[in-house]
Design a protein around this motif. Structure first.
Motif, PDB file in Angstrom:
ATOM      1  N   ALA A 186      -2.878  -3.796  -3.289  1.00 44.94           N
ATOM      2  CA  ALA A 186      -2.915  -2.370  -2.952  1.00 44.94           C
ATOM      3  C   ALA A 186      -3.778  -1.595  -3.937  1.00 44.94           C
ATOM      4  O   ALA A 186      -4.594  -0.751  -3.550  1.00 44.94           O
TER       5      ALA A 186
ATOM      6  N   SER B 261       0.826  -1.206   0.000  1.00 43.39           N
ATOM      7  CA  SER B 261       0.000   0.000   0.000  1.00 43.39           C
ATOM      8  C   SER B 261       0.858   1.252   0.000  1.00 43.39           C
ATOM      9  O   SER B 261       0.598   2.200  -0.742  1.00 43.39           O
TER      10      SER B 261
ATOM     11  N   MET C 232      -7.537   1.347   3.763  1.00 45.49           N
ATOM     12  CA  MET C 232      -6.905   0.820   2.551  1.00 45.49           C
ATOM     13  C   MET C 232      -5.859  -0.227   2.904  1.00 45.49           C
ATOM     14  O   MET C 232      -5.773  -1.287   2.269  1.00 45.49           O
TER      15      MET C 232
ATOM     16  N   ALA D 151      -7.398  -2.380  -3.240  1.00 44.03           N
ATOM     17  CA  ALA D 151      -7.911  -1.723  -2.035  1.00 44.03           C
ATOM     18  C   ALA D 151      -8.185  -0.247  -2.284  1.00 44.03           C
ATOM     19  O   ALA D 151      -9.120   0.333  -1.726  1.00 44.03           O
ATOM     20  N   ARG D 152      -7.363   0.361  -3.138  1.00 47.53           N
ATOM     21  CA  ARG D 152      -7.516   1.784  -3.411  1.00 47.53           C
ATOM     22  C   ARG D 152      -8.887   2.110  -3.993  1.00 47.53           C
ATOM     23  O   ARG D 152      -9.406   3.206  -3.830  1.00 47.53           O
ATOM     24  N   TYR D 153      -9.465   1.143  -4.683  1.00 49.76           N
ATOM     25  CA  TYR D 153     -10.771   1.365  -5.315  1.00 49.76           C
ATOM     26  C   TYR D 153     -11.913   1.405  -4.308  1.00 49.76           C
ATOM     27  O   TYR D 153     -12.996   1.882  -4.623  1.00 49.76           O
ATOM     28  N   TRP D 154     -11.676   0.870  -3.121  1.00 50.33           N
ATOM     29  CA  TRP D 154     -12.791   0.704  -2.198  1.00 50.33           C
ATOM     30  C   TRP D 154     -12.876   1.795  -1.144  1.00 50.33           C
ATOM     31  O   TRP D 154     -13.866   1.878  -0.431  1.00 50.33           O
ATOM     32  N   THR D 155     -11.838   2.612  -1.001  1.00 46.52           N
ATOM     33  CA  THR D 155     -11.860   3.550   0.108  1.00 46.52           C
ATOM     34  C   THR D 155     -10.981   4.751  -0.175  1.00 46.52           C
ATOM     35  O   THR D 155     -10.103   4.711  -1.040  1.00 46.52           O
ATOM     36  N   GLU D 156     -11.238   5.834   0.567  1.00 52.89           N
ATOM     37  CA  GLU D 156     -10.410   7.028   0.485  1.00 52.89           C
ATOM     38  C   GLU D 156      -9.546   7.188   1.726  1.00 52.89           C
ATOM     39  O   GLU D 156      -8.796   8.145   1.828  1.00 52.89           O
ATOM     40  N   LYS D 157      -9.646   6.280   2.673  1.00 51.56           N
ATOM     41  CA  LYS D 157      -8.892   6.387   3.920  1.00 51.56           C
ATOM     42  C   LYS D 157      -7.723   5.406   3.915  1.00 51.56           C
ATOM     43  O   LYS D 157      -7.884   4.223   3.602  1.00 51.56           O
ATOM     44  N   LEU D 158      -6.562   5.913   4.314  1.00 46.83           N
ATOM     45  CA  LEU D 158      -5.350   5.097   4.240  1.00 46.83           C
ATOM     46  C   LEU D 158      -5.421   3.900   5.180  1.00 46.83           C
ATOM     47  O   LEU D 158      -5.034   2.790   4.821  1.00 46.83           O
TER      48      LEU D 158
ATOM     49  N   SER E 173      -6.056  -4.038   1.892  1.00 47.14           N
ATOM     50  CA  SER E 173      -4.982  -4.584   1.072  1.00 47.14           C
ATOM     51  C   SER E 173      -4.459  -5.893   1.661  1.00 47.14           C
ATOM     52  O   SER E 173      -4.281  -6.889   0.961  1.00 47.14           O
TER      53      SER E 173
END
Lengths: 311, 289
Positions: free
Chosen positions: A217, A32, A230, A220-227, A234
């Motif tokens: 990674a 990530s 994410m 996961a980026r597609y599902w959320t805006e929070k690190l 991931s």
């Protein structure tokens, strides 16, 4: 249905399963941060660059201990990291060319050492070339323990330094301004990538290790805006890939585990690109359709109003 | 005599990859070259399964098609919102995994050696020859790579201006009416052909070295594209020749030695280049002070 689950009663399958899941989690987590810093292909370069390290470790130790291999591969990975950074900072060659140069040169050197070992008559050499494709099926309890320990350490470091890594990923200038040791943290992330790659090489091999760093990674980026979420997603996607890949491999006829893990990760990625909420292809199409419909309705009402006024 | 054929094959591989590789480096597409070379494997396997033979033409066609598919998929995911480097990583590892799975599934029937795909084995070149009307006209690999080299030279010579403009200023190229996308895929096709022609000699992964290291070295030595291409070919050929003798001395992989020597030449240029070298720059800085 329970017939399918019986395969997991085999201790060997249990070890492979556990090892691959842990591998998926740890590479997903560190991947990530690599992805956010636009260094997704760094893992690919480092995994190829590890080969000479493994060969040198074998030459020096004379044994096929995974511990020595890990040390050798880690050392080679670190040298490769510095090499890439040096080339990029001191010449007009861009990072992608630097990656390709280091990747292929180290790999070429690794092939030279590997073939020299094979020709040297050292009887203990067999299986060294399996590092290229991975040998998940031959993992033993000791291997799983090593993978488990390293994975836990890696995840712990990411958790402890989460806010530093977060700041470094999004605003390195500000991080430097408030006094964080940016260069050190930068190298630390590189080192963690090296460690994840080194652990994974044994299971999925040099070429495919990059996939485990990148694909979960990106998914996961597609599902959320929070690190935070994410990173968790991931790791979860990595674990699922390891689980399903091992499962299919255990049931299939002569199917290699490593590539199947990668293909499962890719399948999850493709499904995500299509179906994820808000960022997926379908979501965008539906959004465009609803906006178009709304505009058409407004235009219709507007025309009706004009007709009424005209009357 | 076998030494001659091996070195000749190495030089042809170096020339082919060196010419095409210059444009990859200039366009910041080195890792796409990496992706294409990894995607050779499924292309070869699929071509074999369809045609049932290992004739060079089918292999060439299959791998070239897969190379273009790779580029197309990378572009597709990139436009879907995935970062450029991540889409490269996802696509080529997935395709490579497909290739490995296919080889494993059909391992009882297929005559493909995975190690050969990765390593290449240039030492076997002299014994794999083509016969026409009973006359031995030389190793198959020499003809294969030779034809790929000829194709590259012809295409790049004919469209030199277009390739040059697309590499340095794609926006202007589009503005004056050059079909940028067409030349993009044409270049990718050349990379695919070069890769598949070379993989039997130097392996799918080391092809990246031939595609990138000599052009990058040349890039440090000159500012002119034409000269860069010439230097790239020369450096590649030198790497092949020196690499062969190093491998002979060490009793090691010839392909690996070639790439290692190319890496050494790159290091030399990195430090001692008269215009871009690290040492020269430091010297100039000291003079300015």
């Amino acid at each position: 249905m329970f017939e399918w689950l019986k395969v997991f009663q085999d201790p060997n399958v249990q070890w492979i399963l556990f090892g691959c899941m842990l591998l998926g989690v740890s590479s997903g987590v560190i991947g990530s941060f690599a992805y956010l810093r636009k260094q997704a292909l760094m893992g690919d370069a480092l995994s190829h660059a590890a080969l000479p390290g493994v060969c040198i470790a074998f030459m020096l130790s004379g044994s096929k201990s995974i511990f020595f291999f890990l040390i050798g591969a880690a050392a080679a990975g670190i040298v490769a990291t510095f090499g890439i950074g040096f080339i990029t900072r001191n010449t007009r060659i861009k990072q992608d060319s630097a990656l390709a140069i280091v990747l292929s040169t180290f790999f070429g050197l690794g092939i030279v050492l590997l073939t020299q070992i094979q020709h040297s008559g050292n009887g203990n050499q067999s299986g060294l070339d399996k590092f290229l494709f991975g040998q998940a099926a031959t993992m033993m309890l000791s291997d799983v323990i090593i993978i488990a320990v390293i994975s836990i350490v890696l995840i712990s470091i990411c958790a402890l330094l989460f806010k530093e890594f977060k700041l470094l990923s999004f605003d390195p200038g500000f991080a430097r301004g408030i006094g964080y040791p940016v260069a050190f943290l930068d190298q630390l992330i590189m080192f963690l990538i090296v460690v994840a790659v080194v652990v994974g090489i044994q299971a999925v091999g040099v070429v495919l290790m990059a996939a485990l760093l990148i694909t979960p990674a990106v998914t996961a980026r597609y599902w959320t805006e929070k690190l935070g979420l994410m990173v968790v997603l991931s790791g979860l996607f990595g674990a699922i890939s390891g689980l399903v890949g091992t499962f299919i491999s255990a049931h299939g006829r002569n199917l290699p585990t490593g590539p199947l893990i990668v293909l499962v990760a890719t399948a999850i990625f493709v499904i995500t690109v299509i179906a994820a909420p808000r960022r997926g292809v379908l979501s965008k199409m539906m959004l465009r359709a609803s906006v178009r419909k709304q505009v058409r309705q407004e235009q219709t009402m507007l025309q009706s109003d004009r007709r009424e006024k005209a009357l | 005599m076998s030494t001659f054929w091996i070195i000749l094959t190495g030089a042809l591989v170096a020339s082919t990859c060196g010419i095409v590789g210059c444009f990859l480096v200039l366009r910041k597409m080195a890792m796409i070259g990496d992706a294409i070379s990894h995607s050779v494997l499924p292309g070869i396997v699929i071509a074999f399964l369809i045609s049932g033979s290992r004739g060079s033409l089918f292999m060439l066609l299959g791998a070239a098609v897969l190379g273009l598919i790779t580029v197309f998929l990378i572009q597709l995911f990139h436009q879907s919102g995935v970062q450029s480097d991540a889409s490269i990583g996802v696509v080529f590892t997935a395709l490579f995994a497909v290739g490995v799975v296919l080889v494993s599934i059909y391992t009882k029937h297929i005559d493909l050696d995975l190690d050969c795909v990765l390593y290449g084995e240039i030492a076997y070149v002299p014994w794999n020859t083509i016969h026409v009307a009973g006359i031995d006209i030389g190793p198959k690999a020499v003809w294969g790579v030779g034809l790929a080299l000829l194709l590259s030279i012809v295409v790049i010579s004919v469209f030199y201006k277009q390739f040059k403009l697309c590499s340095f200023d794609p926006a202007m190229a589009a503005a004056v009416g050059i079909p940028v996308a067409l030349f993009h895929y044409l270049l990718m096709g050349l990379v695919s052909v070069s890769t598949v022609a070379s993989f039997e000699s130097v392996g799918a992964i080391l092809v990246v070295g031939m595609l990138v290291v000599p052009p990058a070295t040349a890039y440090l030595l000159t500012d002119k594209l034409g000269r860069m291409i010439a230097y790239s070919v020369v450096i590649g050929c030198c790497s092949s020749i020196i690499g062969y003798y190093v491998a002979y001395l060490l009793d090691a992989s010839i392909a690996g030695s070639m790439i290692s020597v190319a890496g050494v030449l790159f290091l030399i240029a990195l430090f001692f280049s008269p215009t871009q070298g690290v040492l020269f720059r430091k010297f100039k800085q000291r003079q300015l002070i």
